[in-house]
Design a protein around this motif. Structure first.
Motif, mmCIF file in Angstrom:
data_model
loop_
_atom_site.group_PDB
_atom_site.id
_atom_site.type_symbol
_atom_site.label_atom_id
_atom_site.label_comp_id
_atom_site.label_asym_id
_atom_site.label_seq_id
_atom_site.Cartn_x
_atom_site.Cartn_y
_atom_site.Cartn_z
ATOM 1 N N VAL A 396 0.710 -1.043 0.192
ATOM 2 C CA VAL A 396 -0.267 -0.106 0.050
ATOM 3 C C VAL A 396 0.952 1.102 -0.039
ATOM 4 O O VAL A 396 1.616 1.645 0.978
ATOM 5 N N GLN A 397 0.948 2.108 -0.949
ATOM 6 C CA GLN A 397 1.981 3.174 -1.399
ATOM 7 C C GLN A 397 0.780 4.449 -1.364
ATOM 8 O O GLN A 397 -0.099 4.221 -1.899
ATOM 9 N N ASP A 398 1.491 5.480 -0.794
ATOM 10 C CA ASP A 398 0.829 6.740 -0.694
ATOM 11 C C ASP A 398 1.756 7.672 -1.033
ATOM 12 O O ASP A 398 3.164 7.567 -0.419
ATOM 13 N N SER A 399 1.424 8.871 -1.160
ATOM 14 C CA SER A 399 2.246 10.129 -1.149
ATOM 15 C C SER A 399 1.750 11.156 -0.048
ATOM 16 O O SER A 399 1.794 12.486 -0.250
ATOM 17 N N GLU A 450 8.440 1.301 4.848
ATOM 18 C CA GLU A 450 9.227 2.166 4.436
ATOM 19 C C GLU A 450 8.750 3.732 4.246
ATOM 20 O O GLU A 450 7.657 3.772 3.558
ATOM 21 N N SER A 451 9.271 4.624 4.982
ATOM 22 C CA SER A 451 8.610 5.857 4.968
ATOM 23 C C SER A 451 9.835 6.776 5.456
ATOM 24 O O SER A 451 10.480 6.601 6.135
ATOM 25 N N GLN A 452 9.562 8.083 4.663
ATOM 26 C CA GLN A 452 10.313 9.385 5.034
ATOM 27 C C GLN A 452 9.211 10.427 5.516
ATOM 28 O O GLN A 452 8.340 10.670 4.561
ATOM 29 N N GLU A 453 9.337 11.392 6.515
ATOM 30 C CA GLU A 453 8.521 12.510 6.869
ATOM 31 C C GLU A 453 8.460 13.344 5.499
ATOM 32 O O GLU A 453 9.461 13.765 4.977
ATOM 33 N N GLY A 454 7.410 13.415 5.078
ATOM 34 C CA GLY A 454 7.011 14.364 3.940
ATOM 35 C C GLY A 454 7.151 13.735 2.586
ATOM 36 O O GLY A 454 7.123 14.483 1.614
ATOM 37 N N LYS A 455 7.446 12.518 2.698
ATOM 38 C CA LYS A 455 7.621 11.639 1.334
ATOM 39 C C LYS A 455 6.871 10.460 1.041
ATOM 40 O O LYS A 455 7.217 9.309 0.157
ATOM 41 N N GLY A 456 5.903 10.281 1.995
ATOM 42 C CA GLY A 456 5.044 9.234 1.844
ATOM 43 C C GLY A 456 5.311 8.071 2.440
ATOM 44 O O GLY A 456 6.695 8.012 3.106
ATOM 45 N N SER A 457 4.607 6.782 2.264
ATOM 46 C CA SER A 457 4.875 5.544 2.942
ATOM 47 C C SER A 457 4.488 4.453 2.181
ATOM 48 O O SER A 457 3.577 4.621 1.224
ATOM 49 N N ILE A 458 5.261 3.095 2.377
ATOM 50 C CA ILE A 458 4.923 2.213 1.912
ATOM 51 C C ILE A 458 4.708 1.106 2.974
ATOM 52 O O ILE A 458 5.616 0.735 3.328
#
Length: 468
Positions: A396-399, A450-458
């Motif tokens: 599940v990927q998001d922006s 997998e995630s970075q603040e402000g760059k979405g999550s997987i």
């Protein structure tokens, strides 16, 4: 009287040597392995026997009277091991030859060798006997002194009658008493060594206990911190939960009152709208209660999963219908991609898979304001024992807003979210990811992030294609 005088000189020398050995032992012996200490003692004992002979009473050019048997007595009391006693006895006897080879020197070698073998033969009794140490010490001292007198009368160069009547009445009592005196001094050394060792062990134990207490203190502080955080999170959860429960309940109550107060002139369209809103509020309330019940079941170990054939192609169809409307309302792209070459079915629990993916997709849409959300279903090979097995990965990927790295673990814990203000801003109870992680484990899989603040999550759900 000359015998007694020289015996006192011998005793003084042995005491001096004992004090020097004691001093060295205190400062050096603890650095040497115990096995090496024993052989150092053997050397010291043989040297002490030689020193006693060197300062012994010379009845003639070759006949020497001394207390060379005392180091052998101390060795019998300190190290009652046959091999050590034989080496010490024979060694002291051979050292007598350094003062000249003669019949008297040969008699000295035979005498000390016999005493060494007799002490070695008696050492098992000394080790196993339950008699007090004082009694065993007196037996050894008397036995060695008497045996020494008998050996000299048999093997010595002085006629036996003369030796027994003119020399033994002086040498035997004096040798016995001085042997006892030296043994008492040696016993004090031994007790002092034992006390020092006990103090060292006590200090070492205290040091270990202090270290353990320090570690336990750190652990307790960490646990206290965790308990404080848990208490804080639960307080926030209760506050959020009260708000989440009141909102749909108030909506249901208010809309029900409106319907109850309506009359025949009320617009049927309005009534249908009220009914739809009541249904939606009831659904939200049911989802909240279901989350709480699921979490309690997981923690109690009562949640069961049903492994059956699950059609992979049905999962995106069922989820698309539910989340396409949400995507249109928020102006987001929503895509579902199914990798080619996947098996048609896997063995798992369809209901629980959809529950996990609903939670992940709900979070993705909740925290995404622009861009889009996608669900990708693919396969991967993983080592399972000695063979490769097929696993299914639901990504599940998001922006959206992303998650800080230091929160990647905590967000999967019950009642926790990446930020305490998230519940107030976005709603939710903070239970979805915790429930999803536990459900994934029950299905034999896991969830990765997998995630970075402000760059979405997987968020990726990994499940085995075959039942575990």
């Amino acid at each position: 009287m000359e015998y007694i005088k020289i015996f006192f000189v011998n005793t003084a020398l042995l005491i001096t040597l004992a004090y020097l050995a004691n001093f060295v032992y205190k400062h050096i012996a603890f650095l040497i392995p115990p096995r090496a200490n024993r052989w150092i003692w053997v050397v010291v004992a043989i040297f002490a026997g030689w020193l006693s002979s060197f300062f012994g009473y010379r009845l003639s050019d070759h006949v020497i009277f001394d207390l060379r048997i005392v180091p052998l007595i101390i060795t019998t009391l300190a190290f009652p091991q046959p091999m050590i006693l034989i080496i010490v006895g024979v060694g002291i006897g051979l050292m007598r030859l350094t003062f000249g080879v003669s019949p008297a020197a040969a008699a000295g070698v035979i005498n000390l060798s016999i005493i060494g073998f007799v002490c070695a033969a008696a050492s098992p009794w000394f080790r196993r006997s339950s008699a007090p140490l004082t009694i065993k010490g007196l037996v050894v001292i008397l036995g060695v002194n008497v045996l020494n007198a008998i050996n000299i009368s048999i093997f010595g160069v002085i006629p036996a009658y003369k030796y027994m009547t003119e020399i033994v009445p002086y040498t035997l009592p004096a040798g016995t008493i001085l042997s006892i005196l030296f043994c008492l001094i040696a016993r004090d050394f031994h007790l002092e060594h034992r006390r020092m060792k006990q103090i060292e062990q006590a200090n070492e134990l205290l040091s270990k206990q202090t270290e353990e207490l320090h570690k336990n203190k750190i652990v307790l502080e960490e646990r206290a911190k965790q308990l404080m955080l848990a208490s804080q999170y639960k307080s926030e959860f209760l506050a959020n939960m009260s708000h989440e429960l009141r909102t749909p309940l108030n909506g249901i109550i208010n809309l029900s009152e409106l319907i109850a107060e309506s009359d025949s002139s009320s617009d049927p369209e309005d009534l249908r709208t009220y009914g739809s809103m009541i249904r939606r509020s009831g659904g939200e309330l049911l989802m909240l209660i279901s989350d709480i019940l699921d979490l309690s079941k997981v923690e109690a170990g009562k949640l069961e999963v049903l492994h059956e054939a699950v059609n992979i192609t049905e999962i995106p169809v069922q989820l698309s219908g539910q989340f396409e409307l949400v995507a249109r309302q928020k102006g987001l792209d929503f895509q579902v991609n199914l990798e080619e070459g996947l098996p048609e079915t896997i063995y798992s629990d369809s209901q629980r898979i959809q529950q996990i993916l609903r939670n992940l997709l709900s979070n993705a849409f909740k925290f995404t304001h622009q861009g889009g959300v996608s669900l990708i279903i693919r396969g991967e090979k993983r080592l399972q024992g000695s063979r490769e097995a097929l696993w299914m990965v639901f990504e599940v990927q998001d922006s959206g807003i992303g998650i800080p790295k230091d929160k990647h673990t905590s967000i999967f814990e019950a009642f926790q979210q990446a930020d305490g203000t998230i519940s107030r801003q976005y709603g939710g109870t903070g239970l979805g990811l915790s429930i999803s992680m536990n459900l994934a484990r029950l299905l034999g899989g896991f969830i990765s992030l997998e995630s970075q603040e402000g760059k979405g999550s997987i968020f990726s759900l990994h499940l085995p294609a075959e039942a575990q």
